[in-house]
Design a protein around this motif. Sequence first.
Motif, PDB file in Angstrom:
ATOM      1  N   ALA A   1       0.688  -1.211  -0.035  1.00 42.27           N
ATOM      2  CA  ALA A   1       0.126   0.046  -0.110  1.00 42.27           C
ATOM      3  C   ALA A   1       0.906   1.378   0.030  1.00 42.27           C
ATOM      4  CB  ALA A   1      -0.842   0.034   1.365  1.00 42.27           C
ATOM      5  N   ARG A   2       1.841   1.352   0.660  1.00 40.88           N
ATOM      6  CA  ARG A   2       2.667   2.186   0.857  1.00 40.88           C
ATOM      7  C   ARG A   2       3.344   2.702  -0.578  1.00 40.88           C
ATOM      8  NH1 ARG A   2       4.593   0.705   6.857  1.00 40.88           N
ATOM      9  NH2 ARG A   2       3.503   2.368   8.076  1.00 40.88           N
ATOM     10  N   LEU A   3       3.809   1.429  -1.371  1.00 45.48           N
ATOM     11  CA  LEU A   3       4.529   1.900  -2.499  1.00 45.48           C
ATOM     12  C   LEU A   3       3.415   2.268  -3.502  1.00 45.48           C
ATOM     13  CD1 LEU A   3       6.424  -1.642  -2.830  1.00 45.48           C
ATOM     14  CD2 LEU A   3       7.526   0.581  -3.041  1.00 45.48           C
ATOM     15  N   PHE A   4       2.319   2.051  -3.491  1.00 50.89           N
ATOM     16  CA  PHE A   4       1.196   2.311  -4.353  1.00 50.89           C
ATOM     17  C   PHE A   4       0.870   3.930  -4.149  1.00 50.89           C
ATOM     18  CE2 PHE A   4      -0.640  -2.092  -4.150  1.00 50.89           C
ATOM     19  CZ  PHE A   4       0.378  -2.831  -5.044  1.00 50.89           C
ATOM     20  N   ASN A   5       0.967   4.144  -2.710  1.00 56.98           N
ATOM     21  CA  ASN A   5       0.773   5.691  -2.415  1.00 56.98           C
ATOM     22  C   ASN A   5       1.734   6.511  -2.709  1.00 56.98           C
ATOM     23  OD1 ASN A   5      -1.859   5.191  -1.153  1.00 56.98           O
ATOM     24  ND2 ASN A   5      -0.839   4.917   0.758  1.00 56.98           N
ATOM     25  N   ALA A   6       3.104   5.887  -2.846  1.00 58.54           N
ATOM     26  CA  ALA A   6       3.934   6.774  -3.189  1.00 58.54           C
ATOM     27  C   ALA A   6       4.349   7.131  -4.619  1.00 58.54           C
ATOM     28  CB  ALA A   6       5.626   6.281  -2.533  1.00 58.54           C
ATOM     29  N   ARG A   7       3.930   5.869  -5.370  1.00 52.66           N
ATOM     30  CA  ARG A   7       3.768   6.074  -6.958  1.00 52.66           C
ATOM     31  C   ARG A   7       2.766   7.306  -7.208  1.00 52.66           C
ATOM     32  NH1 ARG A   7       0.833   1.346 -10.473  1.00 52.66           N
ATOM     33  NH2 ARG A   7      -0.730   1.767  -9.220  1.00 52.66           N
ATOM     34  N   ALA A   8       1.667   7.191  -6.543  1.00 56.15           N
ATOM     35  CA  ALA A   8       0.545   8.116  -6.690  1.00 56.15           C
ATOM     36  C   ALA A   8       1.495   9.745  -6.564  1.00 56.15           C
ATOM     37  CB  ALA A   8      -0.551   7.974  -6.016  1.00 56.15           C
ATOM     38  N   GLY A   9       2.104   9.627  -5.224  1.00 52.78           N
ATOM     39  CA  GLY A   9       2.639  10.977  -4.871  1.00 52.78           C
ATOM     40  C   GLY A   9       3.564  11.586  -5.827  1.00 52.78           C
ATOM     41  N   LEU A  10       4.119  10.658  -6.829  1.00 58.82           N
ATOM     42  CA  LEU A  10       5.363  11.062  -7.832  1.00 58.82           C
ATOM     43  C   LEU A  10       4.719  11.158  -9.038  1.00 58.82           C
ATOM     44  CD1 LEU A  10       8.025   8.490  -6.809  1.00 58.82           C
ATOM     45  CD2 LEU A  10       8.125  10.886  -6.404  1.00 58.82           C
ATOM     46  N   SER A  11       3.206  10.887  -9.235  1.00 59.20           N
ATOM     47  CA  SER A  11       2.500  11.021 -10.401  1.00 59.20           C
ATOM     48  C   SER A  11       2.890  10.083 -11.476  1.00 59.20           C
ATOM     49  CB  SER A  11       2.486  12.586 -10.755  1.00 59.20           C
ATOM     50  OG  SER A  11       1.710  13.278  -9.746  1.00 59.20           O
ATOM     51  N   TRP A  12       3.369   8.902 -11.047  1.00 60.04           N
ATOM     52  CA  TRP A  12       4.050   7.943 -12.056  1.00 60.04           C
ATOM     53  C   TRP A  12       3.203   6.739 -12.248  1.00 60.04           C
ATOM     54  CZ3 TRP A  12       8.679   4.502 -10.236  1.00 60.04           C
ATOM     55  CH2 TRP A  12       9.259   4.010 -11.283  1.00 60.04           C
ATOM     56  N   ASP A  13       2.954   6.262 -13.447  1.00 56.49           N
ATOM     57  CA  ASP A  13       1.987   5.370 -13.769  1.00 56.49           C
ATOM     58  C   ASP A  13       2.483   4.088 -14.021  1.00 56.49           C
ATOM     59  OD1 ASP A  13       2.960   5.985 -16.198  1.00 56.49           O
ATOM     60  OD2 ASP A  13       0.961   5.845 -17.157  1.00 56.49           O
ATOM     61  N   VAL A  14       3.754   3.668 -13.463  1.00 58.29           N
ATOM     62  CA  VAL A  14       4.572   2.579 -13.826  1.00 58.29           C
ATOM     63  C   VAL A  14       3.475   1.394 -13.353  1.00 58.29           C
ATOM     64  CG1 VAL A  14       5.579   2.455 -11.506  1.00 58.29           C
ATOM     65  CG2 VAL A  14       6.754   1.438 -13.628  1.00 58.29           C
ATOM     66  N   PRO A  15       3.472   0.287 -14.025  1.00 58.10           N
ATOM     67  CA  PRO A  15       2.810  -0.945 -13.465  1.00 58.10           C
ATOM     68  C   PRO A  15       3.448  -1.679 -12.439  1.00 58.10           C
ATOM     69  CG  PRO A  15       3.680  -1.369 -15.722  1.00 58.10           C
ATOM     70  CD  PRO A  15       3.883  -0.052 -15.307  1.00 58.10           C
ATOM     71  N   PHE A  16       2.787  -2.222 -11.444  1.00 55.59           N
ATOM     72  CA  PHE A  16       3.226  -3.251 -10.632  1.00 55.59           C
ATOM     73  C   PHE A  16       2.929  -4.655 -10.823  1.00 55.59           C
ATOM     74  CE2 PHE A  16       3.856   0.456  -7.724  1.00 55.59           C
ATOM     75  CZ  PHE A  16       5.096   0.127  -6.671  1.00 55.59           C
ATOM     76  N   VAL A  17       3.687  -5.653 -10.766  1.00 53.05           N
ATOM     77  CA  VAL A  17       3.477  -7.077 -11.136  1.00 53.05           C
ATOM     78  C   VAL A  17       4.274  -7.703 -10.048  1.00 53.05           C
ATOM     79  CG1 VAL A  17       3.523  -8.765 -12.979  1.00 53.05           C
ATOM     80  CG2 VAL A  17       3.693  -6.353 -13.596  1.00 53.05           C
ATOM     81  N   GLY A  18       3.235  -8.934  -9.425  1.00 55.25           N
ATOM     82  CA  GLY A  18       4.176  -9.504  -8.501  1.00 55.25           C
ATOM     83  C   GLY A  18       3.359 -10.439  -7.483  1.00 55.25           C
ATOM     84  N   HIS A  19       3.734 -10.466  -6.446  1.00 51.84           N
ATOM     85  CA  HIS A  19       3.176 -11.500  -5.428  1.00 51.84           C
ATOM     86  C   HIS A  19       1.693 -11.386  -5.429  1.00 51.84           C
ATOM     87  CE1 HIS A  19       2.577 -13.378  -1.386  1.00 51.84           C
ATOM     88  NE2 HIS A  19       3.524 -14.041  -1.564  1.00 51.84           N
ATOM     89  N   PRO A  20       1.048 -12.326  -4.974  1.00 50.96           N
ATOM     90  CA  PRO A  20      -0.539 -12.332  -4.631  1.00 50.96           C
ATOM     91  C   PRO A  20      -0.897 -11.342  -3.537  1.00 50.96           C
ATOM     92  CG  PRO A  20       0.118 -14.804  -4.786  1.00 50.96           C
ATOM     93  CD  PRO A  20       1.561 -13.819  -5.010  1.00 50.96           C
ATOM     94  N   SER A  21      -0.009 -11.048  -2.664  1.00 50.70           N
ATOM     95  CA  SER A  21      -0.493 -10.033  -1.772  1.00 50.70           C
ATOM     96  C   SER A  21      -0.769  -8.643  -2.198  1.00 50.70           C
ATOM     97  CB  SER A  21       0.571  -9.967  -0.349  1.00 50.70           C
ATOM     98  OG  SER A  21       0.727 -11.080   0.023  1.00 50.70           O
ATOM     99  N   LEU A  22      -0.225  -8.502  -3.365  1.00 48.68           N
ATOM    100  CA  LEU A  22      -0.391  -7.091  -4.044  1.00 48.68           C
ATOM    101  C   LEU A  22      -2.005  -6.760  -4.091  1.00 48.68           C
ATOM    102  CD1 LEU A  22       2.362  -6.820  -6.688  1.00 48.68           C
ATOM    103  CD2 LEU A  22       2.610  -5.971  -4.361  1.00 48.68           C
TER     104      LEU A  22
END
Lengths: 289, 396
Positions: free
Chosen positions: B240-261
Amino acid sequence: MAFGTLGSILVTGLAMGAVYALIGITYNLMFAASRVMSFTAGQLGMLGGVLGSLFALRLGLPLVPSFLLTLAGCAAVGVITEFIAVRPVLKNLDQHLYVLSTLAVALMIQQVTAIEWSTEPQAFPRLFGLGAGIYDERFWLPVLACALVVAFLEWMQRRTLIGRAFLAVAEDNFAARALGLPERNLRIASFALAGVIGALAGFAGGELMLAFVANGAQLNFYGFVPVALGGLGQNRGAVIGGLALGIFQQAANFLVGGIFASVAVFVVFIVVLLAAPQGLFGTSRMRRV
Amino acid sequence: MTITRREFTLGTAGLAGVASAGLLGPALAQSGTIKIGWLGALTGASSAPGIGFDRGLRYAVEAVNGAGGVKGRMIELVTRDTQGDPTKAVNATQEMISSVKVAAIFGPTNSGEALATTPIMARAKMPNLHPCVVNSLIDPRKYPNSFRIAPSNSQWDDAVRHYCLQVLKIKKVAVIGDTTGYGTTATGDSVAGFKKDGAEVVYTAQIDATQPDMTPDMLRMKNAGAQAIVAWSTSTGMAARLFNARAGLSWDVPFVGHPSLGSGEVGRLIDKPANWDRVYTVNYRSCSFDAQGRLPARTQKFLDQAKGKIDLKDTLLWWVLCGVDVVQLLAKAIETEGTAGPGLIKYFDGLTNYPGLFGDYTWSVTQHNGYPTDEVVMGAANSSKDGALNLAPGYG
């Protein structure tokens, strides 16, 4: 306003530093009244976040009752700590049994929270909904809480009778008792006050740290650093040490990142203690041999 | 020596007790309930999967027993809560083997626990099914009794890499994990896999999952030119913190990975729902909605039958389906081979395309990874409904 690198280091560093400083003050208050380093300080901070989230989000209570109940809950935990982990070992302080007894209580708090609350981080309520970006309340609320606590403690210790009584017990509890001061009651009050300040740290920092059981161990660890840096029992030293720690930690996150940031923090910590073992603001005491 | 009437009566009663417990025991066991051991982390750290599996197991046991059991014998699920603690898991395993004498064991559900219990079960030749992902847990020569009923970490890794390189068509990735043993191992394996396939790993790091602000790491990944971030962590707070930080940077890079995401916890921790967009998590075809919003027929049929009987709001569908498969598969094996361990192991070694709800399982004497790799797909993390996800964009 978008986050700049410097802005991000400063606001997050100051906010986390303020939380560490408050936990440092919690350590100091318990130590001053009992000469015991109680390792429940970080758990009180964790409980501040968890109870805040419990009352405000899970039980849906309004903000003010949630806040007051959180403070009361942590004050009660502080008092219980004094009864079951501190009082029984006061006669044998030189054997350092308090390390075991307070750690045991800290572990109990952590386990009960993990089982009854959650082992995963839980959401903490947005308290006032003020600010955005680097002006977001999540960054300045801990700093504000820290400033208010420092001002309150200064006022209490300088202007009130009970504050002076606290100082007297901290200075020499045998002499204070000989003068007729209710040393035991003052010690209980100190632990209750420490609980309130620990709760305030967790509540004010809840939006940043979330309501997370793992915060307890984290705060125990990082809250101890400003105490050691600033000098045991020195609240001003704890505040300066805490803020410095927060900013340095965040800067290290930017510069080296990941696990290396923690390594950098503790390298500096060890270097400072090698240079000034009594802490930056502590004083060496003469001991008759 | 004289013997009173009371002593004689007590002695006779004692002998009768010993005889019924010791001598008549095996006879009762032959015709009594079939005991299946279930070692799950049901409280404490990482208990979410255990709770999901538990719901599926209990539902299936009730269904099998309701239909008359296995050749008239009822199944009894012997549950032990390991709390994610390897020591508790080892103690419970020894109890299951020596004292309870179960026919087979399902679990543990955490790799850390399974690393401790697998050799013990192998020594006792106890048939064992488990869903743990760590690759080294499956070795038919060392552990001929252990069978994986879910994908391995390599299979997750393959699916993530395939999605990044073949579907998203990107070449520069950042690979991150948390500082746990799992996070470190998974990150290393993932980096090696991407490099082997010719991708450029522009950034890799282990991140402290409790750090309150992920902006420093996000900035470094952005500056390194990452086109996708591959994340290996079970920490929902870190996600969640990674996604919030991505929004803070206005960066739309995709995240791919572990089921916990894609865990529901993440949805409660992000600052706003949009922060969870463009996050793709490991999922399975059996638990994926297609473009028309339909689940596979087999899954839908099960959900219709189980409606109102299993709570799917706060869990993942695959955990539940896998739990159901375990009981049905064991019931089938016991029906064919009886409860003896060697017979059950022989049955599993010869299993080909067994049609489970979660997937079609195939094991052999030399391959105990039973889940088909092509069933592992990516899902849109923020699309969870009854524990199932929409297929990530790009799949046909």
